[in-house]
Design a protein around this motif. Structure first.
Motif, PDB file in Angstrom:
ATOM      1  N   TYR A   1      27.132 -24.981 -50.248  1.00  0.00           N
ATOM      2  CA  TYR A   1      26.050 -25.547 -51.052  1.00  0.00           C
ATOM      3  C   TYR A   1      24.883 -24.563 -51.160  1.00  0.00           C
ATOM      4  CZ  TYR A   1      22.304 -28.600 -52.595  1.00  0.00           C
ATOM      5  OH  TYR A   1      21.258 -29.132 -53.280  1.00  0.00           O
ATOM      6  N   ILE A   2      24.513 -23.958 -50.038  1.00  0.00           N
ATOM      7  CA  ILE A   2      23.407 -22.993 -50.055  1.00  0.00           C
ATOM      8  C   ILE A   2      23.752 -21.804 -50.947  1.00  0.00           C
ATOM      9  CG2 ILE A   2      22.127 -21.333 -48.641  1.00  0.00           C
ATOM     10  CD1 ILE A   2      22.294 -23.360 -46.354  1.00  0.00           C
ATOM     11  N   THR A   3      24.979 -21.333 -50.853  1.00  0.00           N
ATOM     12  CA  THR A   3      25.401 -20.187 -51.658  1.00  0.00           C
ATOM     13  C   THR A   3      25.424 -20.541 -53.143  1.00  0.00           C
ATOM     14  OG1 THR A   3      26.753 -19.409 -49.814  1.00  0.00           O
ATOM     15  CG2 THR A   3      27.215 -18.465 -51.974  1.00  0.00           C
ATOM     16  N   LEU A   4      25.975 -21.704 -53.467  1.00  0.00           N
ATOM     17  CA  LEU A   4      26.095 -22.096 -54.871  1.00  0.00           C
ATOM     18  C   LEU A   4      24.755 -22.457 -55.507  1.00  0.00           C
ATOM     19  CD1 LEU A   4      29.370 -24.191 -54.713  1.00  0.00           C
ATOM     20  CD2 LEU A   4      29.061 -21.899 -55.658  1.00  0.00           C
ATOM     21  N   SER A   5      23.791 -22.882 -54.709  1.00  0.00           N
ATOM     22  CA  SER A   5      22.485 -23.217 -55.280  1.00  0.00           C
ATOM     23  C   SER A   5      21.720 -21.963 -55.689  1.00  0.00           C
ATOM     24  CB  SER A   5      21.655 -24.039 -54.292  1.00  0.00           C
ATOM     25  OG  SER A   5      21.261 -23.245 -53.196  1.00  0.00           O
ATOM     26  N   ARG A   6      22.144 -20.822 -55.186  1.00  0.00           N
ATOM     27  CA  ARG A   6      21.608 -19.513 -55.554  1.00  0.00           C
ATOM     28  C   ARG A   6      20.125 -19.361 -55.240  1.00  0.00           C
ATOM     29  NH1 ARG A   6      23.468 -17.470 -61.135  1.00  0.00           N
ATOM     30  NH2 ARG A   6      23.044 -15.529 -60.090  1.00  0.00           N
ATOM     31  N   ASN A   7      19.666 -20.029 -54.200  1.00  0.00           N
ATOM     32  CA  ASN A   7      18.290 -19.824 -53.758  1.00  0.00           C
ATOM     33  C   ASN A   7      18.204 -18.739 -52.698  1.00  0.00           C
ATOM     34  OD1 ASN A   7      17.200 -21.736 -55.426  1.00  0.00           O
ATOM     35  ND2 ASN A   7      17.539 -23.381 -53.972  1.00  0.00           N
ATOM     36  N   HIS A   8      19.333 -18.303 -52.207  1.00  0.00           N
ATOM     37  CA  HIS A   8      19.402 -17.220 -51.229  1.00  0.00           C
ATOM     38  C   HIS A   8      20.421 -16.207 -51.716  1.00  0.00           C
ATOM     39  CE1 HIS A   8      17.134 -18.720 -47.773  1.00  0.00           C
ATOM     40  NE2 HIS A   8      17.625 -19.918 -48.020  1.00  0.00           N
ATOM     41  N   TYR A   9      20.158 -14.953 -51.398  1.00  0.00           N
ATOM     42  CA  TYR A   9      21.217 -13.972 -51.533  1.00  0.00           C
ATOM     43  C   TYR A   9      22.221 -14.245 -50.421  1.00  0.00           C
ATOM     44  CZ  TYR A   9      18.041 -11.342 -54.561  1.00  0.00           C
ATOM     45  OH  TYR A   9      17.213 -10.961 -55.563  1.00  0.00           O
ATOM     46  N   THR A  10      23.447 -13.807 -50.606  1.00  0.00           N
ATOM     47  CA  THR A  10      24.467 -14.037 -49.589  1.00  0.00           C
ATOM     48  C   THR A  10      24.094 -13.358 -48.276  1.00  0.00           C
ATOM     49  OG1 THR A  10      26.072 -14.087 -51.379  1.00  0.00           O
ATOM     50  CG2 THR A  10      26.945 -13.924 -49.166  1.00  0.00           C
ATOM     51  N   ILE A  11      23.428 -12.221 -48.346  1.00  0.00           N
ATOM     52  CA  ILE A  11      23.035 -11.517 -47.124  1.00  0.00           C
ATOM     53  C   ILE A  11      21.998 -12.324 -46.342  1.00  0.00           C
ATOM     54  CG2 ILE A  11      21.189 -10.116 -48.129  1.00  0.00           C
ATOM     55  CD1 ILE A  11      23.793  -8.874 -45.606  1.00  0.00           C
ATOM     56  N   ASP A  12      21.157 -13.102 -47.031  1.00  0.00           N
ATOM     57  CA  ASP A  12      20.191 -13.965 -46.345  1.00  0.00           C
ATOM     58  C   ASP A  12      20.916 -15.013 -45.502  1.00  0.00           C
ATOM     59  OD1 ASP A  12      18.336 -12.571 -47.829  1.00  0.00           O
ATOM     60  OD2 ASP A  12      18.025 -14.187 -49.273  1.00  0.00           O
ATOM     61  N   ILE A  13      21.975 -15.557 -46.055  1.00  0.00           N
ATOM     62  CA  ILE A  13      22.765 -16.560 -45.341  1.00  0.00           C
ATOM     63  C   ILE A  13      23.452 -15.909 -44.147  1.00  0.00           C
ATOM     64  CG2 ILE A  13      24.718 -18.145 -45.562  1.00  0.00           C
ATOM     65  CD1 ILE A  13      23.884 -18.358 -48.574  1.00  0.00           C
ATOM     66  N   TRP A  14      23.993 -14.724 -44.358  1.00  0.00           N
ATOM     67  CA  TRP A  14      24.660 -13.996 -43.279  1.00  0.00           C
ATOM     68  C   TRP A  14      23.665 -13.660 -42.160  1.00  0.00           C
ATOM     69  CZ3 TRP A  14      29.057 -13.555 -41.160  1.00  0.00           C
ATOM     70  CH2 TRP A  14      29.416 -12.455 -40.400  1.00  0.00           C
ATOM     71  N   PHE A  15      22.461 -13.203 -42.521  1.00  0.00           N
ATOM     72  CA  PHE A  15      21.438 -12.909 -41.509  1.00  0.00           C
ATOM     73  C   PHE A  15      21.047 -14.168 -40.744  1.00  0.00           C
ATOM     74  CE2 PHE A  15      19.627  -8.916 -43.736  1.00  0.00           C
ATOM     75  CZ  PHE A  15      20.538  -8.120 -43.074  1.00  0.00           C
ATOM     76  N   GLY A  16      20.938 -15.288 -41.434  1.00  0.00           N
ATOM     77  CA  GLY A  16      20.624 -16.546 -40.761  1.00  0.00           C
ATOM     78  C   GLY A  16      21.680 -16.916 -39.739  1.00  0.00           C
ATOM     79  N   PHE A  17      22.942 -16.719 -40.114  1.00  0.00           N
ATOM     80  CA  PHE A  17      24.040 -17.003 -39.188  1.00  0.00           C
ATOM     81  C   PHE A  17      23.996 -16.050 -37.991  1.00  0.00           C
ATOM     82  CE2 PHE A  17      28.321 -15.809 -37.800  1.00  0.00           C
ATOM     83  CZ  PHE A  17      28.734 -17.008 -37.258  1.00  0.00           C
ATOM     84  N   LEU A  18      23.857 -14.749 -38.263  1.00  0.00           N
ATOM     85  CA  LEU A  18      23.863 -13.761 -37.179  1.00  0.00           C
ATOM     86  C   LEU A  18      22.679 -13.939 -36.229  1.00  0.00           C
ATOM     87  CD1 LEU A  18      24.975 -10.469 -38.957  1.00  0.00           C
ATOM     88  CD2 LEU A  18      26.305 -11.915 -37.422  1.00  0.00           C
ATOM     89  N   LEU A  19      21.511 -14.211 -36.782  1.00  0.00           N
ATOM     90  CA  LEU A  19      20.327 -14.388 -35.942  1.00  0.00           C
ATOM     91  C   LEU A  19      20.472 -15.610 -35.038  1.00  0.00           C
ATOM     92  CD1 LEU A  19      17.510 -13.344 -35.246  1.00  0.00           C
ATOM     93  CD2 LEU A  19      16.616 -14.776 -37.073  1.00  0.00           C
ATOM     94  N   SER A  20      20.940 -16.712 -35.597  1.00  0.00           N
ATOM     95  CA  SER A  20      21.086 -17.918 -34.775  1.00  0.00           C
ATOM     96  C   SER A  20      22.216 -17.764 -33.762  1.00  0.00           C
ATOM     97  CB  SER A  20      21.306 -19.147 -35.650  1.00  0.00           C
ATOM     98  OG  SER A  20      22.478 -19.010 -36.409  1.00  0.00           O
ATOM     99  N   GLU A  21      23.299 -17.113 -34.136  1.00  0.00           N
ATOM    100  CA  GLU A  21      24.394 -16.887 -33.182  1.00  0.00           C
ATOM    101  C   GLU A  21      23.944 -15.941 -32.073  1.00  0.00           C
ATOM    102  OE1 GLU A  21      28.119 -17.154 -31.356  1.00  0.00           O
ATOM    103  OE2 GLU A  21      27.115 -18.433 -32.805  1.00  0.00           O
ATOM    104  N   GLY A  22      23.158 -14.932 -32.431  1.00  0.00           N
ATOM    105  CA  GLY A  22      22.628 -14.020 -31.419  1.00  0.00           C
ATOM    106  C   GLY A  22      21.713 -14.734 -30.432  1.00  0.00           C
ATOM    107  N   CYS A  23      20.863 -15.619 -30.940  1.00  0.00           N
ATOM    108  CA  CYS A  23      19.984 -16.400 -30.053  1.00  0.00           C
ATOM    109  C   CYS A  23      20.796 -17.316 -29.150  1.00  0.00           C
ATOM    110  CB  CYS A  23      18.990 -17.215 -30.874  1.00  0.00           C
ATOM    111  SG  CYS A  23      17.723 -16.224 -31.656  1.00  0.00           S
ATOM    112  N   TYR A  24      21.821 -17.941 -29.702  1.00  0.00           N
ATOM    113  CA  TYR A  24      22.673 -18.828 -28.906  1.00  0.00           C
ATOM    114  C   TYR A  24      23.383 -18.039 -27.808  1.00  0.00           C
ATOM    115  CZ  TYR A  24      25.833 -22.675 -27.899  1.00  0.00           C
ATOM    116  OH  TYR A  24      26.516 -23.680 -27.281  1.00  0.00           O
ATOM    117  N   TYR A  25      23.880 -16.863 -28.154  1.00  0.00           N
ATOM    118  CA  TYR A  25      24.579 -16.014 -27.192  1.00  0.00           C
ATOM    119  C   TYR A  25      23.622 -15.543 -26.093  1.00  0.00           C
ATOM    120  CZ  TYR A  25      27.371 -12.162 -25.378  1.00  0.00           C
ATOM    121  OH  TYR A  25      28.058 -11.309 -24.558  1.00  0.00           O
TER     122      TYR A  25
END
Length: 168
Positions: free
Chosen positions: A96-120
């Motif tokens: 949904y976030i990708t298809l709404s086109r309010n973020h570049y795909t790299i923004d979504i990827w950075f959000g995932f990596l940052l949160s996974e890094g914090c969790y780790y």
């Protein structure tokens, strides 16, 4: 509408005609349209670069928490179904976030990596909390966060009085 952008020729946010049209609209209508997620259906551009997707971060942290908690509370088969449901919900949200086109795909990827890094990182520090000799500042901060009057699940080292630790 294109993804968030910073200038002409392909950005409606830099087009003087589009800016005049936006100024003529009711600001409350524009704000409510974007606040409740209807912006992907309206012809109102969102003008701004978003470096990290906070929605992705929140969804992934929530999914990780659900997966971690259910593995402790439910039998193996039940836990597996809940984990798959949580992962499926996360992936639908990412689509949904990708298809709404309010973020570049790299923004979504950075959000995932940052949160996974914090969790780790949190997990690494959590392993060191039990070591009474470890008094580093990050471990002290984590001990402070983890101090709770009524824990969700008591670990072997926790007694009824949360201020004392029991040797195992």
């Amino acid at each position: 509408m294109p993804a968030p952008c910073a200038g002409l020729p392909n950005c409606p946010c830099a087009d003087p005609k589009e800016l005049d049209r936006l100024r003529s609209l009711n600001p409350l209508k524009i704000a409510l349209t974007w606040t409740f997620g209807f912006g992907m259906f309206a012809k109102l551009p969102q003008c701004g670069d978003l470096i990290v997707s906070g929605h992705t971060m929140f969804m992934w942290q929530s999914s990780r928490w659900i997966m971690e908690t259910t593995s402790r509370m439910l039998p193996t088969l039940g836990s597996t179904f809940v984990k798959l449901g949580s992962l499926y919900t996360f992936l639908i949200g990412i689509c949904y976030i990708t298809l709404s086109r309010n973020h570049y795909t790299i923004d979504i990827w950075f959000g995932f990596l940052l949160s996974e890094g914090c969790y780790y990182l949190y997990g690494l520090l959590e392993e060191r909390v039990d070591d009474a000799n470890n008094n580093s500042i990050p471990v002290k901060i984590l001990r402070w966060f983890e101090t709770r009057k009524y824990p969700i699940m008591k670990e072997e080292y926790e007694s009824d009085d949360s201020s004392t630790l029991v040797e195992v």
